[in-house]
Write a protein that holds these residues in place. Structure first.
Motif: not given
Length: 212
Positions: A39, A41, A199-200
């Motif tokens: 993924d 951001m 992303t996180k």
């Protein structure tokens, strides 16, 4: 969901800012090199505006070089791949413009619409080093010069001799880290994470933009 690549892959544009020290989190690059389908951001970068400005700058350069009688190779003609026979790692990329001058000199150009940066020089040096080793056989084992061109018309020339043993050793050390089974440590910071596309979900240590 991210899953491992069969072999490490790096786009040439990922590398220069690590070579010049503008970026420190080697883990982020290692992850992108060794995993795919991760993924990203969301970004507020204006791609359309950048593309038009970059195209305008490139077209001006093309017109100037054509007046000088150069044979030109433009963007998609310059897509290259270099694969390591030892690790299977691939570096891929695409030089903006390659010009063969009437006197036989070959110059790799990169057009930049932003402020001058040492990483711009490193990016062209990377092309100068990789193209003669790539699948583009017309440049095989040929000495290449380079230049970075900015939107105000300023050019920074890069001599072939600048791709020296120190540059090659620095790149080899970086690639050794990218192909290691042991990932480098993360270096989270506000500025570093603020420009990172991960992303996180893949990097739990990611910090919010603007935090020191």
């Amino acid at each position: 969901m991210a899953y491992p690549r069969t072999n490490p892959y790096l786009h040439a544009t990922w590398i220069p800012r690590y070579l010049t020290g503008d970026k420190s989190c080697l883990w982020a690059c290692w992850f992108k090199a060794n995993y795919q389908a991760f993924d990203r951001m969301p970004s507020d970068f204006d791609v359309a505006r950048w593309t038009m400005e970059h195209t305008d700058l490139l077209n001006k350069l093309i017109a100037d070089l054509e007046e000088q009688g150069c044979e030109l190779f433009i963007e998609h003609q310059n897509g290259f791949r270099v694969e390591s026979p030892r690790t299977g790692a691939v570096i891929g990329g695409r030089a903006d413009l390659i010009a063969r001058f009437p006197d036989g000199r070959v110059v790799v150009y990169d057009a930049k619409t932003g402020q001058e940066s040492a990483s711009h020089i490193a990016q062209v040096q990377l092309y100068m080093y990789l193209l003669p080793k790539s699948n583009l056989t017309q440049w095989r084992d040929k000495p290449l010069e380079g230049a970075v061109v900015y939107k105000d018309g300023h050019q920074v020339g890069i001599p072939a001799a600048s791709v020296d043993d120190a540059f090659v050793a620095r790149l080899a050390d970086f690639m050794q880290k990218m192909t290691s089974d042991m990932p480098p440590r993360r270096v989270p910071s506000g500025p570093e994470c603020g420009f990172c596309e991960l992303t996180k979900g893949d990097c739990p240590e990611r910090m919010n933009s603007g935090l020191a």
